[in-house]
Scaffold this active site. Sequence first.
Site, PDB file in Angstrom:
ATOM      1  N   GLY A 126     108.974  12.702 111.355  1.00  0.00           N
ATOM      2  CA  GLY A 126     109.401  14.091 111.209  1.00  0.00           C
ATOM      3  C   GLY A 126     108.737  14.971 112.243  1.00  0.00           C
ATOM      4  O   GLY A 126     108.500  14.528 113.366  1.00  0.00           O
ATOM      5  N   GLU A 127     108.461  16.212 111.886  1.00  0.00           N
ATOM      6  CA  GLU A 127     107.878  17.243 112.766  1.00  0.00           C
ATOM      7  C   GLU A 127     108.858  17.704 113.852  1.00  0.00           C
ATOM      8  O   GLU A 127     108.617  18.702 114.518  1.00  0.00           O
ATOM      9  CB  GLU A 127     106.595  16.744 113.464  1.00  0.00           C
ATOM     10  N   GLY A 128     109.938  16.937 114.056  1.00  0.00           N
ATOM     11  CA  GLY A 128     110.864  17.196 115.158  1.00  0.00           C
ATOM     12  C   GLY A 128     110.707  16.173 116.284  1.00  0.00           C
ATOM     13  O   GLY A 128     111.341  16.294 117.330  1.00  0.00           O
TER      14      GLY A 128
END
Lengths: 369, 369
Positions: free
Chosen positions: B331-333
């Site tokens: 995640g986080e981008g």
Amino acid sequence: MQRIEKYIKQIKKPDENVKAKALDRLANQARPAGSLGTLEEVGAKIASIAGIKDKNIINTLDVQLKNKVVVTCAGDHGVVQEGVSLFPQEVTPQMVENFVNGGASINVLAKHAGATVKVADFGVNFDFSPNMPIFHKKVRKATSNFAKEPAMSKDEAIQSILGGISIVEELLKDADLNGTTVDILGTGDMGIGNTTPSSAIIAAFSGISVAELTGRGTGINDEMLKNKIQVIEKALELHKPNPYDPIDVLSKVGGFEIGGLAGLVIGAAAYGIPIVCDGIISTAGALIAYKLAPNVVDYLFAGHRSVEVGHKFMHQLMGLEPLLDIKFRLGEGTGAALAFELIDAATRILAEIKTFEEVAIINAQKQML
Amino acid sequence: MQRIEKYIKQIKKPDENVKAKALDRLANQARPAGSLGTLEEVGAKIASIAGIKDKNIINTLDVQLKNKVVVTCAGDHGVVQEGVSLFPQEVTPQMVENFVNGGASINVLAKHAGATVKVADFGVNFDFSPNMPIFHKKVRKATSNFAKEPAMSKDEAIQSILGGISIVEELLKDADLNGTTVDILGTGDMGIGNTTPSSAIIAAFSGISVAELTGRGTGINDEMLKNKIQVIEKALELHKPNPYDPIDVLSKVGGFEIGGLAGLVIGAAAYGIPIVCDGIISTAGALIAYKLAPNVVDYLFAGHRSVEVGHKFMHQLMGLEPLLDIKFRLGEGTGAALAFELIDAATRILAEIKTFEEVAIINAQKQML
């Protein structure tokens, strides 16, 4: 063959201590363990290779892949006489010209990845001017039609491999003159008809049925595909290439540029340079190298998984997991160039993502201000 | 809801003429038709989006994705009380701090892609200083535990979506002040426990069994996974979210940052900006947006396919093919940032690879010299 073996003996084991330290750092970064998947292994592998030459890597784990080079190897194939490809052989030299002019797909993707493109002629059926800025490694103007006779002699097979190795040496010499080095290599191919020898090679090594391994290349129809499969099946029956003798396989059903691609892989491994293979032709070359020297795999990365069906069996044989899977089926080195960007990202992941410990130190320092 | 609908009505159809011209150019480039696979469709899609604002794109087909921004949306989840995650809730604000300090995974991968990271708080269970350089969009400090009550009210769900939309507007205003624009957006997430609402959302929309859709998040063991599945199953039984009412789904089993992520997608589409979703949480947000306004898909790109099992079902529902498949589950981008590099490459493929006609012109010019 002795000359090739000299290079094979030169291949070192990557630095296991660096690898262990890299994996340790990755596991301690401020994120769930293993959460950056394939790029964690890639980063550790690149560091372990860099660790051979640079003893400081074990301290920094910071590998800078500055000088990236794709070598696109061209050659023609006598087997096109059997109607295995959509395009005429004239396209091979035209595309070599296009690579040199900088307007081809590989030029665009290499530029995007910050890489240089070098072109090598191993057997294009055309007389290039000696002034043309390519590696002139022509063995012969196209292989023989392997539906009728071996594609090349064993001496020619060895010559093509040595040609690939010599390119690595010339690139290193050039880089040395500029005060740099070659940090990573990518392989690419050009040659009308070259998926046919590539499928024949994986069939010879794997024993899997030709029908299962053979794809449509640049886009042949059902009828041409059926013919292509029969051509390969008959050639394998006729020549009975020995799967335990890679030079035999290369000479009977291979291609000059495939030998060159094998040589690039052996040369890269011998000189401690990571190397990324592209599509089914590049990987056929890598497979010849792997069968000659299984430890090349320590230096080898699979750029992508091609639409061409035989490709995945090559990766399986070498235990490589492709980085990209986006339906490429072009060759030229396009998948290798794009994979450079992921490999480069992997080096940044390893070096730059902070560990839990480093984050705690930063926070403590901030609180002290 | 009327305020959201205003933006939905603003979403335009990308320029079909540009798309047709892009596909035509790609088919005429000096390489086999279709040989650059997924990146051809990506290039044409990006061009068709750019064509809405820039009438010259139809002539040049040259889209420059200069200003790339990843917005990482953070929020906490009451359902962590049910023991669905390995990490304690305190990690969410610590990671927000880490993003702002620049040492987290998303900072490293965004930098590699030439992108900026922006962080947004939609519901972190922590009081950040108002001076902290993040988007302050907190709806509430963590959702309610949806094992017992709805995660949020419908008003809060709408507020979270409007918060996401407002971020797009603020980014555009900022860019405008600098004389630039936002060329592409990526979404990312942070929030302990957030795979649980994400799996619940895809289960609510798809009707597929929770067991088939639920993964290990940051790495829970078999027993915790069994519990996580039961928690989601019971919540769906308890609240019966209506799959035809995305706000109902979001409010009953969603998260504040998931609403924010939905808002980012709607906002991006409303303002004609391509947007790349990351992992299962980002894509859960995209799915809420898609259910509210199916035409957001014209602007949406799937960055990667996560290890988290529910992710692929989200992509299937929206008909999106992920660009990367390299076992990310962070995640986080991170997957969106890395996918920026492939999307950027797709724009270069479209604009820079020469057509057969252009190659012939170059050759004719060379011969005249």
